[in-house]
Motif scaffolding. Structure first.
Motif, short mmCIF file in Angstrom:
data_model
loop_
_atom_site.label_atom_id
_atom_site.label_comp_id
_atom_site.label_asym_id
_atom_site.label_seq_id
_atom_site.Cartn_x
_atom_site.Cartn_y
_atom_site.Cartn_z
N CYS A 60 0.86 -1.19 0.00
CA CYS A 60 0.00 0.00 0.00
C CYS A 60 0.89 1.24 0.00
O CYS A 60 1.86 1.31 0.75
CB CYS A 60 -0.88 -0.01 1.25
SG CYS A 60 -1.72 1.54 1.57
N CYS A 63 0.54 2.89 3.80
CA CYS A 63 0.95 2.24 5.05
C CYS A 63 1.93 1.08 4.86
O CYS A 63 2.54 0.63 5.81
CB CYS A 63 -0.27 1.76 5.81
SG CYS A 63 -1.05 0.30 5.09
N CYS A 72 -4.61 0.38 0.53
CA CYS A 72 -5.18 -0.87 1.06
C CYS A 72 -6.56 -0.64 1.69
O CYS A 72 -6.99 0.49 1.89
CB CYS A 72 -4.23 -1.49 2.08
SG CYS A 72 -4.23 -0.64 3.67
#
Ligand SMILES: [Zn+2]
Length: 202
Positions: A60, A63, A72
């Motif tokens: 992602c 993150c 995500c």
């Protein structure tokens, strides 16, 4: 007398399979023999699944967790708390924390920890990305959920120093997470207790 061996192509397959984690010589041989003798197309389906998954899944952007999109499911979930961020070492640490149900904020995976012996410095981790997020996303608390060993501590302390003058509450999860094993090896109850028993740092 000459030692009889499997043909070269089969030996090659066995040695390729041995590269996989948890697969020893005996398992590699069994899997390879199954692959060449299977009646259906299960081995081809596995090969396809490996190809497709490797192509589709990536970190992602925000993150570092696994996703087939840019962002995500956790980052895209509007029902999650926007003001708390949990910093972990690896993307694989996120799922164990999610399973506790005790945390409803966002995550940031560093992609490792500072480890001079393995030549991993701060610049090799997603620390710059973390600082950028902190500027943009207006968190009020950053929770550090790194392993309670020397390298995990050193990484936490390094980032805490960088954030010293920010208007943020900095906390770390309570001790009790098995050192070295990461969050994966901790059970849900331990993790849940570690989260709720977090203490201030910095
Ligand atoms: Zn994400």
């Amino acid at each position: 007398m000459r030692k009889t061996e499997y043909p070269a192509a089969l030996r090659e397959l066995i040695s390729q399979l041995r590269q996989m984690p948890g697969v020893g010589p005996r398992s590699a041989e069994r899997i390879a023999l199954w692959m060449i003798q299977a009646r259906g197309d299960a081995p081809e389906q596995i090969a396809r699944a490996i190809n497709e998954t490797r192509r589709a899944i990536h970190p992602c952007k925000r993150c570092g967790y696994f996703t087939s999109d840019e962002i995500c499911d956790i980052c895209a979930d509007p029902s999650r708390a926007l003001d708390v961020l949990c910093v972990v070492e690896q993307p694989t640490d996120i799922l164990p924390l999610e399973k506790t149900g005790a945390f409803r904020g966002r995550y940031h995976s560093l992609g490792g920890r500072i480890s001079p012996l393995d030549h991993v410095g701060p610049e090799d981790l997603r620390i710059k990305e973390l600082l950028e997020r902190i500027e943009e996303e207006k968190f009020s608390e950053i929770i550090f959920a790194l392993a309670a060993d020397v390298e995990g501590e050193a990484t936490t302390n390094y980032i805490v120093d960088l954030l010293q003058d920010k208007p943020l509450t900095l906390t770390r999860i309570a001790r009790g997470i098995p050192a070295g094993g990461g969050l994966e090896s901790a059970d849900e109850l331990t993790l849940s207790a570690a989260l709720s028993g977090r203490t201030k740092v910095g």
